[in-house]
Design a protein around this motif. Structure first.
Motif, PDB file in Angstrom:
ATOM      1  N   LYS A   1       0.832  -1.213   0.000  1.00  0.00           N
ATOM      2  CA  LYS A   1       0.000   0.000   0.000  1.00  0.00           C
ATOM      3  C   LYS A   1       0.864   1.259   0.000  1.00  0.00           C
ATOM      4  O   LYS A   1       0.585   2.227  -0.717  1.00  0.00           O
ATOM      5  N   GLU A   2       1.917   1.261   0.820  1.00  0.00           N
ATOM      6  CA  GLU A   2       2.783   2.437   0.911  1.00  0.00           C
ATOM      7  C   GLU A   2       3.499   2.707  -0.408  1.00  0.00           C
ATOM      8  O   GLU A   2       3.710   3.867  -0.792  1.00  0.00           O
ATOM      9  N   LEU A   3       3.883   1.641  -1.101  1.00  0.00           N
ATOM     10  CA  LEU A   3       4.607   1.800  -2.357  1.00  0.00           C
ATOM     11  C   LEU A   3       3.718   2.471  -3.408  1.00  0.00           C
ATOM     12  O   LEU A   3       4.146   3.406  -4.094  1.00  0.00           O
ATOM     13  N   GLU A   4       2.485   2.006  -3.521  1.00  0.00           N
ATOM     14  CA  GLU A   4       1.574   2.638  -4.480  1.00  0.00           C
ATOM     15  C   GLU A   4       1.255   4.067  -4.058  1.00  0.00           C
ATOM     16  O   GLU A   4       1.164   4.969  -4.903  1.00  0.00           O
ATOM     17  N   GLN A   5       1.103   4.300  -2.767  1.00  0.00           N
ATOM     18  CA  GLN A   5       0.803   5.647  -2.291  1.00  0.00           C
ATOM     19  C   GLN A   5       1.954   6.602  -2.629  1.00  0.00           C
ATOM     20  O   GLN A   5       1.726   7.736  -3.074  1.00  0.00           O
ATOM     21  N   ALA A   6       3.198   6.140  -2.437  1.00  0.00           N
ATOM     22  CA  ALA A   6       4.354   6.980  -2.768  1.00  0.00           C
ATOM     23  C   ALA A   6       4.379   7.292  -4.257  1.00  0.00           C
ATOM     24  O   ALA A   6       4.679   8.420  -4.667  1.00  0.00           O
ATOM     25  N   PHE A   7       4.051   6.301  -5.070  1.00  0.00           N
ATOM     26  CA  PHE A   7       3.997   6.481  -6.524  1.00  0.00           C
ATOM     27  C   PHE A   7       2.964   7.562  -6.872  1.00  0.00           C
ATOM     28  O   PHE A   7       3.240   8.476  -7.675  1.00  0.00           O
ATOM     29  N   ARG A   8       1.783   7.477  -6.273  1.00  0.00           N
ATOM     30  CA  ARG A   8       0.710   8.430  -6.573  1.00  0.00           C
ATOM     31  C   ARG A   8       1.069   9.843  -6.082  1.00  0.00           C
ATOM     32  O   ARG A   8       0.836  10.836  -6.790  1.00  0.00           O
ATOM     33  N   LEU A   9       1.618   9.948  -4.887  1.00  0.00           N
ATOM     34  CA  LEU A   9       1.985  11.253  -4.350  1.00  0.00           C
ATOM     35  C   LEU A   9       3.061  11.914  -5.203  1.00  0.00           C
ATOM     36  O   LEU A   9       3.005  13.121  -5.479  1.00  0.00           O
ATOM     37  N   ALA A  10       4.038  11.110  -5.644  1.00  0.00           N
ATOM     38  CA  ALA A  10       5.098  11.650  -6.495  1.00  0.00           C
ATOM     39  C   ALA A  10       4.538  12.077  -7.846  1.00  0.00           C
ATOM     40  O   ALA A  10       4.987  13.076  -8.435  1.00  0.00           O
ATOM     41  N   LEU A  11       3.553  11.346  -8.323  1.00  0.00           N
ATOM     42  CA  LEU A  11       2.920  11.686  -9.597  1.00  0.00           C
ATOM     43  C   LEU A  11       2.218  13.040  -9.502  1.00  0.00           C
ATOM     44  O   LEU A  11       2.244  13.839 -10.448  1.00  0.00           O
ATOM     45  N   ASP A  12       1.629  13.323  -8.350  1.00  0.00           N
ATOM     46  CA  ASP A  12       0.907  14.577  -8.154  1.00  0.00           C
ATOM     47  C   ASP A  12       1.824  15.752  -7.827  1.00  0.00           C
ATOM     48  O   ASP A  12       1.417  16.911  -7.950  1.00  0.00           O
ATOM     49  N   THR A  13       3.059  15.443  -7.387  1.00  0.00           N
ATOM     50  CA  THR A  13       3.981  16.505  -6.956  1.00  0.00           C
ATOM     51  C   THR A  13       5.335  16.306  -7.611  1.00  0.00           C
ATOM     52  O   THR A  13       6.279  15.823  -6.976  1.00  0.00           O
ATOM     53  N   PRO A  14       5.484  16.628  -8.903  1.00  0.00           N
ATOM     54  CA  PRO A  14       6.750  16.415  -9.610  1.00  0.00           C
ATOM     55  C   PRO A  14       7.924  17.077  -8.897  1.00  0.00           C
ATOM     56  O   PRO A  14       7.814  18.184  -8.365  1.00  0.00           O
ATOM     57  N   GLY A  15       9.045  16.354  -8.888  1.00  0.00           N
ATOM     58  CA  GLY A  15      10.268  16.873  -8.304  1.00  0.00           C
ATOM     59  C   GLY A  15      10.417  16.614  -6.821  1.00  0.00           C
ATOM     60  O   GLY A  15      11.515  16.751  -6.266  1.00  0.00           O
ATOM     61  N   ARG A  16       9.346  16.225  -6.151  1.00  0.00           N
ATOM     62  CA  ARG A  16       9.413  15.946  -4.717  1.00  0.00           C
ATOM     63  C   ARG A  16       9.492  14.438  -4.497  1.00  0.00           C
ATOM     64  O   ARG A  16       8.853  13.663  -5.216  1.00  0.00           O
ATOM     65  N   THR A  17      10.272  14.027  -3.490  1.00  0.00           N
ATOM     66  CA  THR A  17      10.496  12.610  -3.234  1.00  0.00           C
ATOM     67  C   THR A  17       9.616  12.121  -2.085  1.00  0.00           C
ATOM     68  O   THR A  17       9.501  12.786  -1.048  1.00  0.00           O
ATOM     69  N   PHE A  18       9.013  10.942  -2.290  1.00  0.00           N
ATOM     70  CA  PHE A  18       8.188  10.297  -1.274  1.00  0.00           C
ATOM     71  C   PHE A  18       8.734   8.900  -1.020  1.00  0.00           C
ATOM     72  O   PHE A  18       9.216   8.235  -1.939  1.00  0.00           O
ATOM     73  N   TYR A  19       8.621   8.451   0.224  1.00  0.00           N
ATOM     74  CA  TYR A  19       9.277   7.206   0.613  1.00  0.00           C
ATOM     75  C   TYR A  19       8.274   6.111   0.955  1.00  0.00           C
ATOM     76  O   TYR A  19       7.220   6.370   1.544  1.00  0.00           O
ATOM     77  N   ALA A  20       8.646   4.897   0.571  1.00  0.00           N
ATOM     78  CA  ALA A  20       7.948   3.686   1.000  1.00  0.00           C
ATOM     79  C   ALA A  20       9.012   2.771   1.593  1.00  0.00           C
ATOM     80  O   ALA A  20       9.597   1.939   0.914  1.00  0.00           O
ATOM     81  N   ARG A  21       9.331   3.059   2.849  1.00  0.00           N
ATOM     82  CA  ARG A  21      10.383   2.331   3.564  1.00  0.00           C
ATOM     83  C   ARG A  21      11.732   2.492   2.855  1.00  0.00           C
ATOM     84  O   ARG A  21      12.240   3.610   2.794  1.00  0.00           O
ATOM     85  N   LYS A  22      12.304   1.467   2.249  1.00  0.00           N
ATOM     86  CA  LYS A  22      13.631   1.599   1.634  1.00  0.00           C
ATOM     87  C   LYS A  22      13.577   2.061   0.177  1.00  0.00           C
ATOM     88  O   LYS A  22      14.613   2.168  -0.481  1.00  0.00           O
ATOM     89  N   ILE A  23      12.392   2.319  -0.335  1.00  0.00           N
ATOM     90  CA  ILE A  23      12.207   2.753  -1.725  1.00  0.00           C
ATOM     91  C   ILE A  23      11.747   4.205  -1.747  1.00  0.00           C
ATOM     92  O   ILE A  23      10.921   4.610  -0.928  1.00  0.00           O
ATOM     93  N   SER A  24      12.263   4.984  -2.680  1.00  0.00           N
ATOM     94  CA  SER A  24      11.790   6.364  -2.828  1.00  0.00           C
ATOM     95  C   SER A  24      11.241   6.574  -4.230  1.00  0.00           C
ATOM     96  O   SER A  24      11.737   6.003  -5.204  1.00  0.00           O
TER      97      SER A  24
END
Length: 735
Positions: free
Chosen positions: A580-603
């Motif tokens: 769930k966190e991985l998909e959420q990070a993907f979606r948040l990053a999609l909505d906010t270009p240039g900003r990094t979001f984390y899903a534990r060890k993945i950004s």
């Protein structure tokens, strides 16, 4: 740093390119050289005129300081090698590898379309026709066997223009591609470029082939297929000549025996044979005949024969980053990445190989096709004075996913399983055992009655089942259900099928592949499923029936499979949360270009037109043109695995988890490659999570030492429990 030298060659060879780059290049003539230094205009040198090679071209080819860049550099480098210009791999870069490393298609024409390269730089539309005209012999029924600049002057002029445009397009595409995972602009890009250089040397060296086994296997298969055709004709009372006649066999099954199959793919045939015990005996015989007659192992032997060079070495079998989404290697030619799993014991296979080479396998074995399928790995051998040293990372995807998700109990379980007792009565962790091997003072382990190490922890497949059903691992190991439906085997299928948010369909696919009788499994497991889980699964079955997604299964069988999914997820809360966190990070990053979001060890970061998921190694997984539709479904542009076209592909949390896990596992496998080579092992072929190496036949080269090198954690993977094991042999096999 000096400007790179872009290069392309147009060649003629009497040898078909389908026989492999190495065989093709041995008698290839370079007709046209096109090149450009840096941003200078592209120059064409027509060698067929007899004019001397331009000094600029010759000087750049010979200058060791100059970086050479080509599209599919493996081809050009090999052709140059056989035309008097041997060059080390370290001088080269490849725009095809560059593209694949960023999840782009390898074809230059496709890249031109994606990046909208100007028409004057893109490939001429008739380029393929011109290559077909000039680069190979004309058909045997034609009086003119070879087209040249003299016989077709107008077409030749366009051919030269095509060659010039190729270099211009390659240079422009390289300028437009990102450089995160290939090149010289970052530590990660440099590391991946170094891996590509090693890949080139591995492919160029090749592996020795037992050509006598290959020839014997082809002869054996031809005789066996003839006998199978006779049997099929008799079984069908003359209705079909052979079960290889796909449409005729499907009609016979449906019209005469009321047995319907969508196709005759091996998995579907095996699934029907395993699930329907009421099939008429003649249908069972015909389908088994079909499985034998259509065995892919026969085509493997033919590919070995076609692609092996005159020195009996097979080359260029691995495509660097060929699995575009994850960066894993892909097989080429013989496709050593998907060799059939042996169904015979190794001692039987070894005797069978001797019989195949003696041309008497069909006299000794009742089912020679089964033998051929089991023996195909044996085509790869070590030369005199050397041995094959092979090691395989143990359950690397399961370990890596648990590490990414932070599934603490599972990480500890892996660590406990790797901890073994020494003959001195002390426990030694996997790290201690590995370090002792690398220091030259290996720990002597206490072995059980089967000759296996005495372990502190339990088999992870047994543990997976015990964790889901809340029974002891000992009880799991004591269960010996028939039909290979033991608790441990079910636990193995659960682990393989459910880690990436798989459901009933995924479970069924893996269960059939591992020979589990689903109905029998359901009968044995139904009583152990908690009532709460059973009720939830029953409701899921009602939905599946309404939506026609019940796969034609019995209700109890479906409910049990769905229950397994629910129990596995309850036992893996951190993994479910990671999805769930991985998909959420993907979606948040999609909505906010240039900003990094984390899903534990993945950004996750959207960089321009790309979504990137940065792995612990620093490598980026690339998702071109990401978006979500009005229903919130995520998608990106990529190559459709079925149509091979550049299309929009859908993704979701489980698929993203699969991507990062498989990609990270690849990075673990690649991390020690330089060290392995420096120790004197010659890597021949990486197959999935396995390294097949060749070494001098001395005790200092061993499977234990290779395994220790492979399981030594890279600096970025602290806390990841790694283990590997393997074997030494003169002939490759499934350990």
């Amino acid at each position: 740093m000096s400007a790179p030298f872009f290069l392309d060659t147009e060649t003629f060879s009497k040898t078909d390119i389908r026989n492999g780059t190495d065989n093709y290049a041995r008698d290839a003539e370079i007709m046209i050289w096109t090149y450009a230094r840096g941003d200078r205009p592209v120059v064409a040198y027509d060698a067929t005129t007899g004019a001397r090679m331009p000094s600029e071209l010759e000087d750049n080819l010979l200058d060791e300081r100059v970086t050479l860049i080509a599209h599919n550099a493996t081809f050009d480098r090999t052709v140059l090698h056989f035309n008097g210009f041997p060059t080390p791999a370290e001088r080269w870069q490849c725009t095809m590898a560059h593209a694949l490393a960023h999840s782009l298609p390898g074809g230059l024409d496709k890249l031109c379309e994606i990046f909208k390269v100007a028409d004057d730089m893109a490939k001429l539309k008739d380029g393929k026709a011109l290559v077909h005209l000039f680069c190979k012999p004309r058909p045997k029924n034609m009086k003119l066997r070879r087209a040249t600049r003299e016989t077709h002057p107008a077409e030749w002029a366009r051919f030269v223009e095509y060659a010039i445009n190729d270099v211009a397009a390659m240079r422009e595409v390289r300028r437009l591609m990102p450089n995160w995972n290939y090149g010289t602009e970052s530590e990660t890009a440099l590391r991946e470029l170094d891996l590509w250089h090693m890949d080139q040397n591995i492919n160029r060296s090749g592996v020795l082939v037992d050509i006598d086994l290959v020839n014997g296997a082809i002869t054996t298969a031809e005789r066996a297929k003839s006998l199978l055709a006779v049997e099929a004709n008799e079984l069908s009372e003359g209705a079909i000549e052979a079960t290889t006649q796909r449409d005729a066999l499907l009609r016979l099954l449906s019209d005469v025996y009321d047995v319907w199959l969508p196709d005759l793919r091996g998995a579907n045939v095996e699934r029907l044979l395993a699930s329907d015990h009421n099939l008429p005996e003649v249908v069972v015989s015909l389908l088994n005949n079909r499985l034998s007659a259509s065995s892919t192992s026969v085509s493997k032997y033919k590919k070995f024969k076609q692609l092996t060079g005159p020195d009996n070495r097979l080359r260029n079998t691995i495509q660097f980053c060929g699995a575009m989404r994850t960066g894993r290697d892909a097989g080429r030619g013989v496709q050593l990445q998907n060799l059939p799993r042996p169904t015979l014991k190794q001692s039987v296979i070894e005797a069978g190989i001797a019989a195949i080479k003696a041309d008497c396998a069909d006299l000794v074995f009742d089912d020679p096709m089964r033998l051929l399928s089991s023996a195909v790995r044996g085509c790869l051998i070590a030369p005199p004075g050397k041995k094959l040293v092979v090691a395989d990372l143990s359950n690397i995807e399961g370990r890596f996913l648990a590490w990414l998700a932070g599934e603490t109990w599972k990480l500890q379980a892996f660590a406990d399983f790797d901890t073994c007792m020494g003959v001195d009565g002390n426990w030694y962790t996997g790290d201690q055992i590995r370090d002792a091997v690398l220091s030259g003072n290996p720990v002597e382990l206490k072995l059980d009655k089967k000759g296996e190490p005495t372990r502190k922890g339990y088999d992870l497949y047994a543990l997976a089942y015990s964790k889901a059903f809340r029974i002891t691992p000992e009880a799991v190991m004591e269960n010996k259900s028939s039909g290979d439906g033991s608790f441990r085997q079910i636990g193995k299928v659960m682990e393989l099928a459910l880690g990436y948010e798989g459901g009933v369909g995924a479970f069924v696919t893996f269960a059939v592949a591992y020979g589990i009788d689903l109905d029998q499994m359901a009968e044995g497991a139904a009583g152990n499923i908690p009532e709460r889980i059973w009720r939830e699964a029953e409701r899921a079955h009602e939905w599946a029936v309404k939506t026609k997604r019940d796969y034609g299964m019995k209700k109890k069988t479906y409910v049990v499979c769905d229950s397994f999914k629910r129990l596995w997820r309850e036992a893996h809360p951190e993994t479910v949360g990671f999805w769930k966190e991985l998909e959420q990070a993907f979606r948040l990053a999609l909505d906010t270009p240039g900003r990094t979001f984390y899903a534990r060890k993945i950004s996750a970061t959207k960089l321009g037109a790309w979504m990137t998921l940065t792995l612990p190694s620093g490598r980026k997984l690339c998702y071109p043109s990401p978006r979500y539709d009005e229903n919130g479904k995520l998608s990106y542009m990529g190559i459709n695995q079925f149509s091979r076209q550049w299309n929009r592909l859908k993704t979701y949390s489980g698929k993203l988890a699969e991507n990062v896990t498989q990609a990270g596992s690849r990075d673990v496998l690649k991390a020690p490659v330089r060290r392995i080579l420096d120790y004197g092992y010659e890597i021949k072929i990486p197959v999935h999570d396995e390294q097949i190496t060749e070494a001098v036949d001395l005790p200092c080269y061993s499977d234990a030492h290779l395994a220790a090198l492979m399981s030594d954690n890279p600096a970025w993977a602290k806390g990841l429990p790694l283990a590997a094991a393997g074997f030494e042999s003169n002939r490759y096999r499934k350990d």
